[in-house]
Design an enzyme around this catalytic site. Sequence first.
Site, PDB file in Angstrom:
ATOM      1  N   TYR A 141       0.821  -1.212   0.000  1.00  0.00           N
ATOM      2  CA  TYR A 141       0.000   0.000   0.000  1.00  0.00           C
ATOM      3  C   TYR A 141       0.854   1.262   0.000  1.00  0.00           C
ATOM      4  CZ  TYR A 141      -4.653  -2.004   0.733  1.00  0.00           C
ATOM      5  OH  TYR A 141      -5.849  -2.655   0.566  1.00  0.00           O
ATOM      6  N   LYS A 192       3.230 -15.237   2.559  1.00  0.00           N
ATOM      7  CA  LYS A 192       3.565 -16.015   1.355  1.00  0.00           C
ATOM      8  C   LYS A 192       5.079 -16.210   1.342  1.00  0.00           C
ATOM      9  CE  LYS A 192       1.630 -17.216  -2.017  1.00  0.00           C
ATOM     10  NZ  LYS A 192       1.274 -18.640  -2.371  1.00  0.00           N
ATOM     11  N   ASP A 225      -2.777 -18.063   0.928  1.00  0.00           N
ATOM     12  CA  ASP A 225      -3.782 -18.674   0.042  1.00  0.00           C
ATOM     13  C   ASP A 225      -4.508 -19.811   0.749  1.00  0.00           C
ATOM     14  OD1 ASP A 225      -1.368 -20.068  -0.006  1.00  0.00           O
ATOM     15  OD2 ASP A 225      -1.503 -20.642  -2.124  1.00  0.00           O
ATOM     16  N   ASP A 249      -6.275  -7.100   3.823  1.00  0.00           N
ATOM     17  CA  ASP A 249      -7.397  -6.477   3.119  1.00  0.00           C
ATOM     18  C   ASP A 249      -8.311  -7.555   2.550  1.00  0.00           C
ATOM     19  OD1 ASP A 249      -8.899  -4.373   1.874  1.00  0.00           O
ATOM     20  OD2 ASP A 249      -7.912  -4.893  -0.019  1.00  0.00           O
ATOM     21  N   ASP A 253     -12.147  -9.143   4.239  1.00  0.00           N
ATOM     22  CA  ASP A 253     -13.431  -9.147   3.516  1.00  0.00           C
ATOM     23  C   ASP A 253     -14.022 -10.551   3.493  1.00  0.00           C
ATOM     24  OD1 ASP A 253     -13.395  -6.433   2.881  1.00  0.00           O
ATOM     25  OD2 ASP A 253     -13.982  -6.779   0.797  1.00  0.00           O
TER      26      ASP A 253
END
Length: 368
Positions: A141, A192, A225, A249, A253
Amino acid sequence: MTYNILLLPGDGIGPEVLEETRRVLGWYSANRNLAFATREDLVGGCAYEAHGAPATDAMMKKALAADAVLFGAVGGPKWDKLPFHQKPEQGLLRLRGDLGLFANLRPALCFEALKDASSLKPEIVSGLDILIVRELTGGVYFGKPKEITDLPDGQKRAVDTQVYTTGEIERIARVAFELARLRGNRVASADKSNVMVTGVLWREAVTRVHDKEFPDVALSHILADNCAMQLVRNPKQFDVIVTDNLFGDVLSDEAAQLTGSIGMLPSASLGAKGADGRQPALYEPIHGSAPDIAGKGLANPIATILSLAMCLRYSFGRVEDATLLEKAVERVLAEGYRTGDIMQPGMTKVGTAAMTDAILKALDKLSA
Ligand code: IPM
Ligand code: MG
């Protein structure tokens, strides 16, 4: 003691839901020996209309001076075509960056009365209580370079930069471990590290903080993932999830949708405590500006009202008052009050203000 609050309603349904928060603040100052001094300013698209920028220096000054910022929502189709740096979302990102709000707390709690509202089977989500701790001021970001450049052959090339320092990872890990101790005492750290060196560093730093300072907390590492998959397969395996800005982020959600009610979920964004003991803080519902229902009195005010509960708990240390507000919300849901987004057969459909009326009544009853 008077708490200084900056209200930033923003765009879309933001002003409507923050208006309801103002009423709840009124209830607390009338009934619970709490004093608030509120100021208000523009952020997002409405700030762009008035001042040509989604966040002004004057607004930022007020935010820096406040004990807490209560934020509504920003954005809408009207501003979709603005240049990147003038987009409404940039107002929120400037607040996060300039206030140093590195710790984003996103609870995903399934209210018993709403377990059938989830798109997952009720037994998968019933009793769900996850806390996502998202790093909020680093990573892709904010990393530089962040640019689109022209190539000699006429193509363009875009770069975002994923960057983390050990210090940034350690401080968010500490927040996650400390919060885990107050709940289920388990932290899953999502990264990751199989493809990203920032992930390798992330895993090392989280492990080091754990081994040195929080060996009593159960720590597991999970690839981001796989974490996304596990969240829909068996979400109740998680207690606290700590992760970077971008994964946070996305995963937050996903976790929100598990509860079936994105209109219900609050969030807190916290900075580091200063030498004077003050801690910058911003509270916002995790739903967006919902332009399609803006101005119609239909929006669900609960996420914003629960954000105020988080403010009472984290910024003002008023745990009992926070719990009271959460209980009031639970009660109106059990009594069958529903805004359109969480409406179910046989329940009482209400609008934004009537939902708050019910919550205020529940506050009266619970505190009597
Ligand atoms: C969120 C939002 C923001 C983000 C947008 C509005 C900039 O999606 O708070 O999750 O990407 O962080
Ligand atoms: Mg988001």
